[in-house]
Design a protein around this motif. Structure first.
Motif, PDB file in Angstrom:
ATOM      1  N   TYR A   1      -1.901 -22.636  -5.294  1.00 22.32           N
ATOM      2  CA  TYR A   1      -1.064 -22.389  -6.468  1.00 22.32           C
ATOM      3  C   TYR A   1      -1.640 -21.376  -7.449  1.00 22.32           C
ATOM      4  O   TYR A   1      -1.092 -21.200  -8.538  1.00 22.32           O
ATOM      5  N   ILE A   2      -2.724 -20.712  -7.093  1.00 24.48           N
ATOM      6  CA  ILE A   2      -3.214 -19.629  -7.946  1.00 24.48           C
ATOM      7  C   ILE A   2      -2.133 -18.565  -8.106  1.00 24.48           C
ATOM      8  O   ILE A   2      -1.887 -18.050  -9.204  1.00 24.48           O
ATOM      9  N   GLY A   3      -1.465 -18.230  -7.013  1.00 23.99           N
ATOM     10  CA  GLY A   3      -0.421 -17.210  -7.064  1.00 23.99           C
ATOM     11  C   GLY A   3       0.760 -17.602  -7.923  1.00 23.99           C
ATOM     12  O   GLY A   3       1.400 -16.737  -8.553  1.00 23.99           O
ATOM     13  N   TYR A   4       1.061 -18.889  -7.985  1.00 19.38           N
ATOM     14  CA  TYR A   4       2.180 -19.359  -8.816  1.00 19.38           C
ATOM     15  C   TYR A   4       1.899 -19.094 -10.292  1.00 19.38           C
ATOM     16  O   TYR A   4       2.738 -18.525 -11.005  1.00 19.38           O
ATOM     17  N   TYR A   5       0.699 -19.481 -10.736  1.00 18.32           N
ATOM     18  CA  TYR A   5       0.353 -19.261 -12.145  1.00 18.32           C
ATOM     19  C   TYR A   5       0.085 -17.786 -12.412  1.00 18.32           C
ATOM     20  O   TYR A   5       0.323 -17.310 -13.530  1.00 18.32           O
ATOM     21  N   MET A   6      -0.412 -17.074 -11.401  1.00 20.46           N
ATOM     22  CA  MET A   6      -0.579 -15.630 -11.542  1.00 20.46           C
ATOM     23  C   MET A   6       0.745 -14.958 -11.870  1.00 20.46           C
ATOM     24  O   MET A   6       0.811 -14.079 -12.754  1.00 20.46           O
ATOM     25  N   ALA A   7       1.821 -15.366 -11.187  1.00 21.46           N
ATOM     26  CA  ALA A   7       3.128 -14.753 -11.417  1.00 21.46           C
ATOM     27  C   ALA A   7       3.624 -15.038 -12.833  1.00 21.46           C
ATOM     28  O   ALA A   7       4.197 -14.147 -13.489  1.00 21.46           O
TER      29      ALA A   7
ATOM     30  N   GLY B   1      -0.200  -0.025  -5.109  1.00 12.84           N
ATOM     31  CA  GLY B   1      -0.107  -1.250  -4.317  1.00 12.84           C
ATOM     32  C   GLY B   1       0.207  -2.489  -5.121  1.00 12.84           C
ATOM     33  O   GLY B   1      -0.057  -3.603  -4.665  1.00 12.84           O
ATOM     34  N   PHE B   2       0.787  -2.307  -6.303  1.00 12.34           N
ATOM     35  CA  PHE B   2       1.059  -3.454  -7.177  1.00 12.34           C
ATOM     36  C   PHE B   2       1.951  -4.483  -6.486  1.00 12.34           C
ATOM     37  O   PHE B   2       1.642  -5.676  -6.445  1.00 12.34           O
ATOM     38  N   ARG B   3       3.066  -4.040  -5.938  1.00 12.70           N
ATOM     39  CA  ARG B   3       4.018  -4.967  -5.340  1.00 12.70           C
ATOM     40  C   ARG B   3       3.434  -5.656  -4.113  1.00 12.70           C
ATOM     41  O   ARG B   3       3.672  -6.852  -3.884  1.00 12.70           O
TER      42      ARG B   3
ATOM     43  N   VAL C   1       1.201 -10.688  -1.810  1.00 16.18           N
ATOM     44  CA  VAL C   1       0.141 -11.357  -1.049  1.00 16.18           C
ATOM     45  C   VAL C   1      -0.395 -12.555  -1.812  1.00 16.18           C
ATOM     46  O   VAL C   1      -0.578 -13.650  -1.244  1.00 16.18           O
ATOM     47  N   TYR C   2      -0.661 -12.390  -3.094  1.00  9.22           N
ATOM     48  CA  TYR C   2      -1.207 -13.488  -3.886  1.00  9.22           C
ATOM     49  C   TYR C   2      -0.184 -14.602  -4.106  1.00  9.22           C
ATOM     50  O   TYR C   2      -0.541 -15.773  -4.177  1.00  9.22           O
ATOM     51  N   PHE C   3       1.079 -14.238  -4.198  1.00  9.73           N
ATOM     52  CA  PHE C   3       2.109 -15.232  -4.487  1.00  9.73           C
ATOM     53  C   PHE C   3       2.554 -15.993  -3.233  1.00  9.73           C
ATOM     54  O   PHE C   3       3.076 -17.101  -3.329  1.00  9.73           O
TER      55      PHE C   3
END
Length: 301
Positions: free
Chosen positions: A173-179, A104-106, A111-113
């Motif tokens: 923006y957690i997903g932005y920095y996560m990416a 389920g990586f993708r 979802v987070y992004f």
């Protein structure tokens, strides 16, 4: 030989200059000259029309003697502190969990992004409804669970409005920095990870001693983006609270907008812009120094 070498060198210089000149001109026209004009405006009094009156440092004196300005600086400090303490660490944690995820990586990455690609105005409007003290579903759910004491005026209470606005930004923006961090992790050689796992390291040791030290430049960029982004923070406070009540949730960028475009005081607005630029430069240098010191400390160890 020397003449041929000289001709070749001049040809290389001319070739490089020809291709870099357009970008340099664009940078000067759209970055350097406007910045110089803003610095000049910060020493003037101007409404956007009519004569520009030079007033020296009067705008800076007004701001530094204005109590609301220091409240706004405190708001920006709270914004920066909470972003640094929560946004980047949470983004790094999520990125590491995804980095170690096989199934389920993708899906989870998307979802987070997802929140980070939605316009900030849309997010602001969404939370304006969710956190409405009278009709918002958040308070309704809390009251239905018997948690009346937890139901708050999230966007109109001066004691918590700034924290609410900050939470909205941190979440989006957690997903932005996560990416960004995840991309850095994926650049680490598989052999390094496999060797560590063969040696018996656990997930905490893998993250703390191997993965994160390998992506320090990426983390540095994330911190710089985060800090400078806090200084430019505008849309969330603008949409959800208009900086209120009073100036309880006003940020530097929103205050600049109010002065320049709502009050037609472009000189004072330009002064805030100069302060934002200086703050961004200072925070960038501090971040660079902190990461440089950590690199030297690691080498000494």
């Amino acid at each position: 030989m020397k003449q041929n070498r000289l001709k070749r060198t001049l040809g290389d210089v001319a070739f490089s200059t020809f291709f870099s000149l357009p970008s340099v001109l664009l940078y000067i026209v759209f970055m350097i000259l406007p910045l110089i004009f803003v610095i000049y405006l910060s020493f003037t009094q101007w409404t956007g029309a009519g004569d520009i009156n030079f007033v020296g440092v009067a705008n800076y004196q007004f701001l530094f003697n204005y109590s609301d300005f220091w409240q706004i600086m405190r708001n920006t400090g709270v914004l920066i502190l909470l972003h640094v303490c929560f946004q980047i660490p949470l983004a790094a944690l999520v990125a590491f969990l995804l980095f170690r995820t096989k199934q389920g990586f993708r899906f989870f990455r998307a979802v987070y992004f997802l929140p980070s690609i939605i316009a900030a105005t849309v997010i602001g409007l969404m939370f304006s409804v969710l956190l409405n003290s009278d009709i918002g579903p958040i308070n309704s759910i809390l009251r239905s669970m018997g948690l009346n004491w937890m139901a708050k005026s999230w966007l109109s209470d001066p004691d918590i409005a700034m924290y609410t606005v900050t939470f909205i930004q941190v979440w989006q923006y957690i997903g932005y920095y996560m990416a960004i961090i995840l991309a850095g992790m994926q650049s680490i050689s598989d052999e390094v990870i496999e060797s560590a796992l063969i040696d018996g390291v656990n997930s905490r040791q893998l993250a703390w001693h191997i993965v994160f030290p390998q992506i320090k430049p990426v983390l540095e960029i994330c911190f710089i983006f985060c800090l400078t982004g806090c200084l430019k923070s505008f849309e969330h406070a603008f949409i959800t609270t208009w900086g209120g009540p009073g100036v309880a949730s006003t940020t530097l960028a929103l205050y600049m907008y109010k002065l320049a475009f709502s009050s037609s005081e472009l000189g004072k607005g330009a002064t805030i812009a100069v302060i934002i630029v200086i703050g961004a430069l200072v925070l960038t240098r501090i971040t660079g120094a902190v990461f440089k010191d950590s690199d030297q400390g690691g080498k000494n160890v």
